[in-house]
Design a protein around this motif. Sequence first.
Motif, PDB file in Angstrom:
ATOM      1  N   ARG A 160       0.909  -0.922   0.488  1.00 26.79           N
ATOM      2  CA  ARG A 160      -0.207  -0.454   0.117  1.00 26.79           C
ATOM      3  C   ARG A 160       0.943   1.375  -0.057  1.00 26.79           C
ATOM      4  NH1 ARG A 160      -5.100  -0.977   1.563  1.00 26.79           N
ATOM      5  NH2 ARG A 160      -5.879   0.527   2.341  1.00 26.79           N
ATOM      6  N   PHE A 161       0.525   1.831  -0.488  1.00 26.46           N
ATOM      7  CA  PHE A 161       1.964   3.399  -1.047  1.00 26.46           C
ATOM      8  C   PHE A 161       0.542   4.521  -0.646  1.00 26.46           C
ATOM      9  CE2 PHE A 161       3.160   0.881  -4.109  1.00 26.46           C
ATOM     10  CZ  PHE A 161       4.465   0.920  -4.023  1.00 26.46           C
ATOM     11  N   GLY A 162       0.999   5.464   0.545  1.00 24.95           N
ATOM     12  CA  GLY A 162       0.858   7.152   0.306  1.00 24.95           C
ATOM     13  C   GLY A 162       0.903   8.050  -0.195  1.00 24.95           C
ATOM     14  N   TYR A 163       0.426   9.488  -0.455  1.00 24.39           N
ATOM     15  CA  TYR A 163       1.762   9.927  -1.488  1.00 24.39           C
ATOM     16  C   TYR A 163       1.309  11.674  -0.790  1.00 24.39           C
ATOM     17  CZ  TYR A 163      -3.516  10.071  -3.158  1.00 24.39           C
ATOM     18  OH  TYR A 163      -4.975  10.387  -3.316  1.00 24.39           O
ATOM     19  N   THR A 164       2.044  12.552  -1.303  1.00 28.89           N
ATOM     20  CA  THR A 164       1.800  13.624  -0.265  1.00 28.89           C
ATOM     21  C   THR A 164       0.664  14.558  -1.025  1.00 28.89           C
ATOM     22  OG1 THR A 164       4.603  13.731  -0.291  1.00 28.89           O
ATOM     23  CG2 THR A 164       3.737  15.647  -0.379  1.00 28.89           C
ATOM     24  N   GLN A 165      -0.289  14.734  -0.508  1.00 32.34           N
ATOM     25  CA  GLN A 165      -1.146  15.845  -1.311  1.00 32.34           C
ATOM     26  C   GLN A 165      -0.367  16.717  -2.066  1.00 32.34           C
ATOM     27  OE1 GLN A 165      -4.718  14.273  -1.598  1.00 32.34           O
ATOM     28  NE2 GLN A 165      -4.093  12.583  -0.362  1.00 32.34           N
ATOM     29  N   ASP A 166      -0.074  17.612  -1.594  1.00 27.20           N
ATOM     30  CA  ASP A 166       0.043  19.196  -2.285  1.00 27.20           C
ATOM     31  C   ASP A 166       1.279  18.434  -2.882  1.00 27.20           C
ATOM     32  OD1 ASP A 166       2.594  18.206  -0.499  1.00 27.20           O
ATOM     33  OD2 ASP A 166       2.275  20.566   0.622  1.00 27.20           O
ATOM     34  N   ARG A 167       1.961  17.942  -3.840  1.00 28.39           N
ATOM     35  CA  ARG A 167       2.730  17.246  -4.146  1.00 28.39           C
ATOM     36  C   ARG A 167       1.891  16.575  -6.026  1.00 28.39           C
ATOM     37  NH1 ARG A 167       6.221  19.859  -6.019  1.00 28.39           N
ATOM     38  NH2 ARG A 167       7.620  17.728  -6.732  1.00 28.39           N
ATOM     39  N   THR A 168       1.020  16.988  -5.847  1.00 24.59           N
ATOM     40  CA  THR A 168       0.082  15.847  -6.147  1.00 24.59           C
ATOM     41  C   THR A 168      -0.835  16.777  -7.859  1.00 24.59           C
ATOM     42  OG1 THR A 168      -2.344  15.918  -5.606  1.00 24.59           O
ATOM     43  CG2 THR A 168      -1.172  13.835  -5.479  1.00 24.59           C
ATOM     44  N   TYR A 169      -0.572  16.912  -9.262  1.00 29.93           N
ATOM     45  CA  TYR A 169      -1.163  17.377 -10.155  1.00 29.93           C
ATOM     46  C   TYR A 169      -2.238  16.620 -10.649  1.00 29.93           C
ATOM     47  CZ  TYR A 169       3.613  18.702  -9.530  1.00 29.93           C
ATOM     48  OH  TYR A 169       4.523  19.358  -9.250  1.00 29.93           O
ATOM     49  N   ARG A 170      -3.271  17.443 -11.448  1.00 33.01           N
ATOM     50  CA  ARG A 170      -4.591  16.472 -11.994  1.00 33.01           C
ATOM     51  C   ARG A 170      -4.155  17.442 -13.749  1.00 33.01           C
ATOM     52  NH1 ARG A 170      -8.309  13.874  -8.661  1.00 33.01           N
ATOM     53  NH2 ARG A 170      -7.272  14.486  -6.372  1.00 33.01           N
ATOM     54  N   PHE A 171      -4.829  16.301 -14.679  1.00 31.50           N
ATOM     55  CA  PHE A 171      -5.102  16.589 -15.896  1.00 31.50           C
ATOM     56  C   PHE A 171      -6.953  16.236 -16.684  1.00 31.50           C
ATOM     57  CE2 PHE A 171      -0.921  15.138 -14.624  1.00 31.50           C
ATOM     58  CZ  PHE A 171       0.090  17.122 -14.100  1.00 31.50           C
ATOM     59  N   ASP A 172      -6.531  16.640 -17.399  1.00 34.86           N
ATOM     60  CA  ASP A 172      -8.143  16.503 -17.888  1.00 34.86           C
ATOM     61  C   ASP A 172      -7.667  15.601 -19.126  1.00 34.86           C
ATOM     62  OD1 ASP A 172      -7.198  17.857 -20.494  1.00 34.86           O
ATOM     63  OD2 ASP A 172      -8.435  19.745 -20.422  1.00 34.86           O
ATOM     64  N   PRO A 173      -8.802  14.527 -19.851  1.00 37.49           N
ATOM     65  CA  PRO A 173      -8.967  13.608 -20.778  1.00 37.49           C
ATOM     66  C   PRO A 173      -7.524  14.191 -21.977  1.00 37.49           C
ATOM     67  CG  PRO A 173     -10.708  14.001 -20.299  1.00 37.49           C
ATOM     68  CD  PRO A 173     -10.709  14.832 -19.583  1.00 37.49           C
ATOM     69  N   GLN A 174      -7.777  15.683 -22.091  1.00 33.56           N
ATOM     70  CA  GLN A 174      -6.331  15.939 -23.524  1.00 33.56           C
ATOM     71  C   GLN A 174      -4.856  16.725 -22.906  1.00 33.56           C
ATOM     72  OE1 GLN A 174     -10.202  17.407 -23.136  1.00 33.56           O
ATOM     73  NE2 GLN A 174     -10.444  15.388 -24.836  1.00 33.56           N
ATOM     74  N   GLY A 175      -5.074  16.243 -21.990  1.00 34.22           N
ATOM     75  CA  GLY A 175      -3.234  16.352 -20.965  1.00 34.22           C
ATOM     76  C   GLY A 175      -3.227  17.389 -20.619  1.00 34.22           C
ATOM     77  N   ALA A 176      -4.402  18.297 -20.240  1.00 33.39           N
ATOM     78  CA  ALA A 176      -3.944  20.090 -19.942  1.00 33.39           C
ATOM     79  C   ALA A 176      -4.109  19.350 -18.448  1.00 33.39           C
ATOM     80  CB  ALA A 176      -5.298  20.228 -20.966  1.00 33.39           C
ATOM     81  N   ARG A 177      -3.050  20.682 -18.362  1.00 33.93           N
ATOM     82  CA  ARG A 177      -2.530  20.495 -16.544  1.00 33.93           C
ATOM     83  C   ARG A 177      -4.048  21.607 -15.722  1.00 33.93           C
ATOM     84  NH1 ARG A 177       1.018  22.469 -13.316  1.00 33.93           N
ATOM     85  NH2 ARG A 177       0.708  22.488 -11.109  1.00 33.93           N
TER      86      ARG A 177
END
Length: 331
Positions: free
Chosen positions: A312-329
């Motif tokens: 199981r992995f945890g991750y740093t919440q404020d170091r995540t990125y979101r991208f739409d289906p076309q790859g735009a940030r």
Amino acid sequence: MTALTLTNVNKSFGTVEVLKDINIEVEDGEFVVFVGPSGCGKSTLLRVIAGLEDVTSGEVRIGGELMNLTPPSKRGIAMVFQSYALYPHLNVRKNMSLALKQEGQSKQVIEQRVAKASKMLNLEPYIDRFPSELSGGQRQRVAIGRAIVREPKLFLFDEPLSNLDAALRMNTRLEIANLHQQLDASMIYVTHDQTEAMTLADKIVVLRDGHVEQVGSPMELYNNPANQFVAGFLGAPSMNFIPASLIGDSAGTTLGIRPEDLYLTDDGPLTANVTHVEHLGGDTNVIAMMQNHQITARLFGQHQVNAGEPVRFGYTQDRTYRFDPQGARLI
């Protein structure tokens, strides 16, 4: 003063568009790296700057002067190629001085410039050797020295380390970085290797399919990628991308997490099965499958994790990125 300005530069070979509306500025003394996958147009762009290829449209200015119709020899540039392109019948001294002789420089000027470049590149012990008597790294230094003696307005490097082994690549990369500091010259460097880009550049230009995707300092691009392509291209191992729906989040978006921002924890939200472990001594890379999506965690230090184990992995919440289906940030 601006060393190089590219304005709306386009280049086509017949009906094939290779460069598409390129706009870039390189300041005096700046080290700029063009980076991108094979076929993205980076080497063609360098050849356009050098005058080895004509622009289809747009402007190329070096030191403020329009260069579209100026031949390569009159542009005040020096180019270092992937192949060393040394004359086998000439020793190091003569290979480095040949262009100066062709320019009609005096014997005194030639001797001074060759001596200075040889000292900077630690080539003095090899000055009377022929290319066949040199290692690959030494030959590449001679090629760089041949560029230095011309005292150009702009240095152009076209994947100069590609023919070297890993140890020589690192050493020569450091030599080029030191050289830039000593000369305080404007340099453009083409590579497909993101490690070279991150370690050498003042400014990185990321190219894809003939377009400029993003321009910025190495850490600007690493920390604030404009899109999924840039985010995935810079960083080793590369950024992980998983559907946000796998963590019960917004459907249709992609979550980006860098490997160093994942960590092992008994109650982490990401459940995966380990497929491979890379023990690197100071770091451990854990590669795992999460519902048909491969993810990599870069863990500091040595960890006893085995292939086939559930983790199981945890991750740093404020170091995540979101991208739409076309790859735009998105965020």
